[in-house]
Design a protein around this motif. Structure first.
Motif, PDB file in Angstrom:
ATOM      1  N   ARG A  15       0.821  -1.216   0.000  1.00 50.49           N
ATOM      2  CA  ARG A  15       0.000   0.000   0.000  1.00 50.49           C
ATOM      3  C   ARG A  15       0.853   1.263   0.000  1.00 50.49           C
ATOM      4  O   ARG A  15       0.344   2.368   0.155  1.00 50.49           O
ATOM      5  CB  ARG A  15      -0.958  -0.003   1.193  1.00 50.49           C
ATOM      6  CG  ARG A  15      -2.120  -0.986   1.030  1.00 50.49           C
ATOM      7  CD  ARG A  15      -2.913  -0.709  -0.234  1.00 50.49           C
ATOM      8  NE  ARG A  15      -4.028  -1.634  -0.439  1.00 50.49           N
ATOM      9  CZ  ARG A  15      -4.836  -1.594  -1.485  1.00 50.49           C
ATOM     10  NH1 ARG A  15      -4.651  -0.707  -2.434  1.00 50.49           N
ATOM     11  NH2 ARG A  15      -5.824  -2.460  -1.607  1.00 50.49           N
ATOM     12  N   GLN A  16       2.169   1.092  -0.200  1.00 54.32           N
ATOM     13  CA  GLN A  16       3.046   2.243  -0.370  1.00 54.32           C
ATOM     14  C   GLN A  16       2.752   2.946  -1.684  1.00 54.32           C
ATOM     15  O   GLN A  16       2.529   2.288  -2.711  1.00 54.32           O
ATOM     16  CB  GLN A  16       4.515   1.814  -0.392  1.00 54.32           C
ATOM     17  CG  GLN A  16       5.154   1.554   0.940  1.00 54.32           C
ATOM     18  CD  GLN A  16       6.614   1.175   0.755  1.00 54.32           C
ATOM     19  OE1 GLN A  16       6.950  -0.005   0.698  1.00 54.32           O
ATOM     20  NE2 GLN A  16       7.475   2.178   0.652  1.00 54.32           N
ATOM     21  N   LYS A  17       2.772   4.277  -1.664  1.00 54.56           N
ATOM     22  CA  LYS A  17       2.664   5.026  -2.909  1.00 54.56           C
ATOM     23  C   LYS A  17       3.945   4.815  -3.721  1.00 54.56           C
ATOM     24  O   LYS A  17       5.048   4.764  -3.171  1.00 54.56           O
ATOM     25  CB  LYS A  17       2.464   6.522  -2.624  1.00 54.56           C
ATOM     26  CG  LYS A  17       1.106   6.876  -2.031  1.00 54.56           C
ATOM     27  CD  LYS A  17       0.039   6.865  -3.114  1.00 54.56           C
ATOM     28  CE  LYS A  17      -1.343   7.178  -2.544  1.00 54.56           C
ATOM     29  NZ  LYS A  17      -1.443   8.537  -2.002  1.00 54.56           N
ATOM     30  N   VAL A  18       3.792   4.694  -5.014  1.00 57.27           N
ATOM     31  CA  VAL A  18       4.947   4.490  -5.880  1.00 57.27           C
ATOM     32  C   VAL A  18       5.924   5.662  -5.777  1.00 57.27           C
ATOM     33  O   VAL A  18       7.138   5.492  -5.921  1.00 57.27           O
ATOM     34  CB  VAL A  18       4.484   4.270  -7.337  1.00 57.27           C
ATOM     35  CG1 VAL A  18       5.618   4.473  -8.328  1.00 57.27           C
ATOM     36  CG2 VAL A  18       3.903   2.867  -7.488  1.00 57.27           C
ATOM     37  N   SER A  19       5.408   6.852  -5.491  1.00 61.20           N
ATOM     38  CA  SER A  19       6.273   8.033  -5.354  1.00 61.20           C
ATOM     39  C   SER A  19       7.294   7.873  -4.233  1.00 61.20           C
ATOM     40  O   SER A  19       8.322   8.550  -4.218  1.00 61.20           O
ATOM     41  CB  SER A  19       5.433   9.293  -5.103  1.00 61.20           C
ATOM     42  OG  SER A  19       4.635   9.135  -3.935  1.00 61.20           O
ATOM     43  N   SER A  20       7.037   6.963  -3.292  1.00 58.38           N
ATOM     44  CA  SER A  20       7.944   6.770  -2.158  1.00 58.38           C
ATOM     45  C   SER A  20       8.992   5.686  -2.429  1.00 58.38           C
ATOM     46  O   SER A  20       9.854   5.433  -1.578  1.00 58.38           O
ATOM     47  CB  SER A  20       7.142   6.389  -0.906  1.00 58.38           C
ATOM     48  OG  SER A  20       6.630   5.061  -1.003  1.00 58.38           O
ATOM     49  N   LEU A  21       8.936   5.045  -3.591  1.00 61.47           N
ATOM     50  CA  LEU A  21       9.813   3.914  -3.878  1.00 61.47           C
ATOM     51  C   LEU A  21      11.114   4.359  -4.541  1.00 61.47           C
ATOM     52  O   LEU A  21      11.154   5.364  -5.259  1.00 61.47           O
ATOM     53  CB  LEU A  21       9.105   2.916  -4.794  1.00 61.47           C
ATOM     54  CG  LEU A  21       7.796   2.314  -4.278  1.00 61.47           C
ATOM     55  CD1 LEU A  21       7.220   1.366  -5.324  1.00 61.47           C
ATOM     56  CD2 LEU A  21       7.995   1.594  -2.955  1.00 61.47           C
ATOM     57  N   SER A  22      12.157   3.573  -4.328  1.00 60.70           N
ATOM     58  CA  SER A  22      13.434   3.798  -5.003  1.00 60.70           C
ATOM     59  C   SER A  22      13.338   3.309  -6.444  1.00 60.70           C
ATOM     60  O   SER A  22      12.365   2.646  -6.831  1.00 60.70           O
ATOM     61  CB  SER A  22      14.547   3.039  -4.279  1.00 60.70           C
ATOM     62  OG  SER A  22      14.364   1.632  -4.445  1.00 60.70           O
ATOM     63  N   GLY A  23      14.377   3.609  -7.232  1.00 58.79           N
ATOM     64  CA  GLY A  23      14.379   3.167  -8.625  1.00 58.79           C
ATOM     65  C   GLY A  23      14.314   1.659  -8.758  1.00 58.79           C
ATOM     66  O   GLY A  23      13.592   1.122  -9.604  1.00 58.79           O
ATOM     67  N   GLY A  24      15.061   0.965  -7.905  1.00 61.15           N
ATOM     68  CA  GLY A  24      15.045  -0.496  -7.942  1.00 61.15           C
ATOM     69  C   GLY A  24      13.694  -1.063  -7.560  1.00 61.15           C
ATOM     70  O   GLY A  24      13.219  -2.043  -8.149  1.00 61.15           O
ATOM     71  N   GLN A  25      13.060  -0.459  -6.574  1.00 55.60           N
ATOM     72  CA  GLN A  25      11.730  -0.915  -6.152  1.00 55.60           C
ATOM     73  C   GLN A  25      10.691  -0.665  -7.241  1.00 55.60           C
ATOM     74  O   GLN A  25       9.784  -1.478  -7.442  1.00 55.60           O
ATOM     75  CB  GLN A  25      11.332  -0.207  -4.857  1.00 55.60           C
ATOM     76  CG  GLN A  25      12.121  -0.665  -3.640  1.00 55.60           C
ATOM     77  CD  GLN A  25      11.868   0.210  -2.427  1.00 55.60           C
ATOM     78  OE1 GLN A  25      11.646   1.416  -2.539  1.00 55.60           O
ATOM     79  NE2 GLN A  25      11.898  -0.397  -1.249  1.00 55.60           N
ATOM     80  N   ARG A  26      10.824   0.431  -7.953  1.00 57.88           N
ATOM     81  CA  ARG A  26       9.900   0.717  -9.060  1.00 57.88           C
ATOM     82  C   ARG A  26      10.040  -0.347 -10.160  1.00 57.88           C
ATOM     83  O   ARG A  26       9.039  -0.818 -10.708  1.00 57.88           O
ATOM     84  CB  ARG A  26      10.176   2.111  -9.651  1.00 57.88           C
ATOM     85  CG  ARG A  26       9.739   3.254  -8.742  1.00 57.88           C
ATOM     86  CD  ARG A  26      10.276   4.584  -9.258  1.00 57.88           C
ATOM     87  NE  ARG A  26       9.920   5.668  -8.369  1.00 57.88           N
ATOM     88  CZ  ARG A  26       9.076   6.664  -8.688  1.00 57.88           C
ATOM     89  NH1 ARG A  26       8.512   6.684  -9.870  1.00 57.88           N
ATOM     90  NH2 ARG A  26       8.799   7.612  -7.830  1.00 57.88           N
ATOM     91  N   GLN A  27      11.285  -0.696 -10.470  1.00 54.33           N
ATOM     92  CA  GLN A  27      11.494  -1.764 -11.463  1.00 54.33           C
ATOM     93  C   GLN A  27      10.865  -3.063 -10.979  1.00 54.33           C
ATOM     94  O   GLN A  27      10.257  -3.803 -11.751  1.00 54.33           O
ATOM     95  CB  GLN A  27      12.997  -1.984 -11.690  1.00 54.33           C
ATOM     96  CG  GLN A  27      13.625  -1.073 -12.725  1.00 54.33           C
ATOM     97  CD  GLN A  27      13.202  -1.420 -14.140  1.00 54.33           C
ATOM     98  OE1 GLN A  27      12.560  -2.428 -14.393  1.00 54.33           O
ATOM     99  NE2 GLN A  27      13.573  -0.559 -15.083  1.00 54.33           N
ATOM    100  N   THR A  28      11.003  -3.337  -9.699  1.00 57.18           N
ATOM    101  CA  THR A  28      10.422  -4.548  -9.113  1.00 57.18           C
ATOM    102  C   THR A  28       8.915  -4.579  -9.307  1.00 57.18           C
ATOM    103  O   THR A  28       8.341  -5.605  -9.690  1.00 57.18           O
ATOM    104  CB  THR A  28      10.763  -4.627  -7.613  1.00 57.18           C
ATOM    105  OG1 THR A  28      12.182  -4.749  -7.461  1.00 57.18           O
ATOM    106  CG2 THR A  28      10.077  -5.810  -6.954  1.00 57.18           C
TER     107      THR A  28
END
Length: 250
Positions: free
Chosen positions: A138-151
């Protein structure tokens, strides 16, 4: 695993008088990572857009699971289980992980979104890929790192039951730790039986995860290589046109 999931033969594509793909052959196998490398302008993006049904090929044969298929629209690719994770990821920063993974195909019950089911499926998918860096779906994507976004982008493809996943420069602009995280995920994806095509300029990444390396040079496939049996210098030679492999498609 020795039978290709996707097989391209004699693929051609032109834009007006400019011939971009000149009889290209390519194979990708279930459970294997096939790296597609080449300099800027080699034709990599055009080849992948054709596989995605975005820019249909002008000629050639596409076989999927041994049967000849037509890819004239993104829906054609999606029905076969072909998913592309583009470099821009196409994620919505203002939505959370679950909402991004189900965007446009939300699960519903009695006319409303079934948030519980979507959350469970998103969590199960991330768990199946051994993803442990995301604290909450339920984390907003805006709070994710680049690696987490790729994940998240890769997990979205898995959630769609993809059989072929094409990754466009998945480690571009990532730090060392995040790059390692994404490459581990790519390997786990293949270990689940998915055919993976990896587009990358980073040969260190290519040699870390690829089983096969295919090299495009000015619209021609000049080399089909076993990653374990070749060297970085050889690949650079094919990319720059100073080496030519016998038997590669012209």
């Amino acid at each position: 695993m020795d039978v290709p999931l996707i097989e391209l033969s004699g693929i051609v594509k032109s834009f007006g008088p400019v011939s971009v793909l000149k009889g290209v052959d390519l194979k990708a196998y279930p459970g294997k990572v096939t790296a597609l490398v080449g300099d800027n302008g080699a034709g990599k993006s055009t080849l992948i857009k054709g596989l995605a049904g975005v820019q249909p090929y002008d000629g050639g044969v596409v076989k999927f699971d041994g049967s000849t298929v037509s890819l004239h629209h993104p829906r054609d690719a999606s029905r076969l289980g072909i998913e592309v994770v583009y470099q821009d990821l196409a994620l919505c920063d203002n939505l959370d992980i679950v909402q991004n993974m189900f965007l446009g195909r939300e699960e519903t019950e009695f006319g409303t979104f079934d948030e519980g089911l979507m959350e469970k499926e998103a969590s199960d998918t991330l768990r199946s890929l051994s993803v442990r860096t995301v604290k909450s779906v339920r984390q907003k994507v805006s709070s994710l790192s680049g690696g987490q976004r790729q994940t998240v982008a890769i997990a979205r493809a898995v959630l769609k039951k993809a059989r072929l996943v094409i990754l466009d420069e998945p480690t571009a602009a990532l730090g060392v730790a995040q790059t390692e995280q994404v490459l581990n995920l790519v390997r786990r994806l293949a270990d689940q039986g998915v055919a993976v095509i990896l587009i990358s300029h980073n040969l260190a990444d290519v040699f870390e995860v690829a089983d096969h390396i295919d090299v495009l040079y000015l619209g021609q496939m000049v080399a089909h290589l076993d990653a374990a049996q070749t060297s970085r210098d050889d690949v650079v030679g094919y990319i720059t046109g100073t080496k030519v492999q016998q038997g590669a498609s012209a």
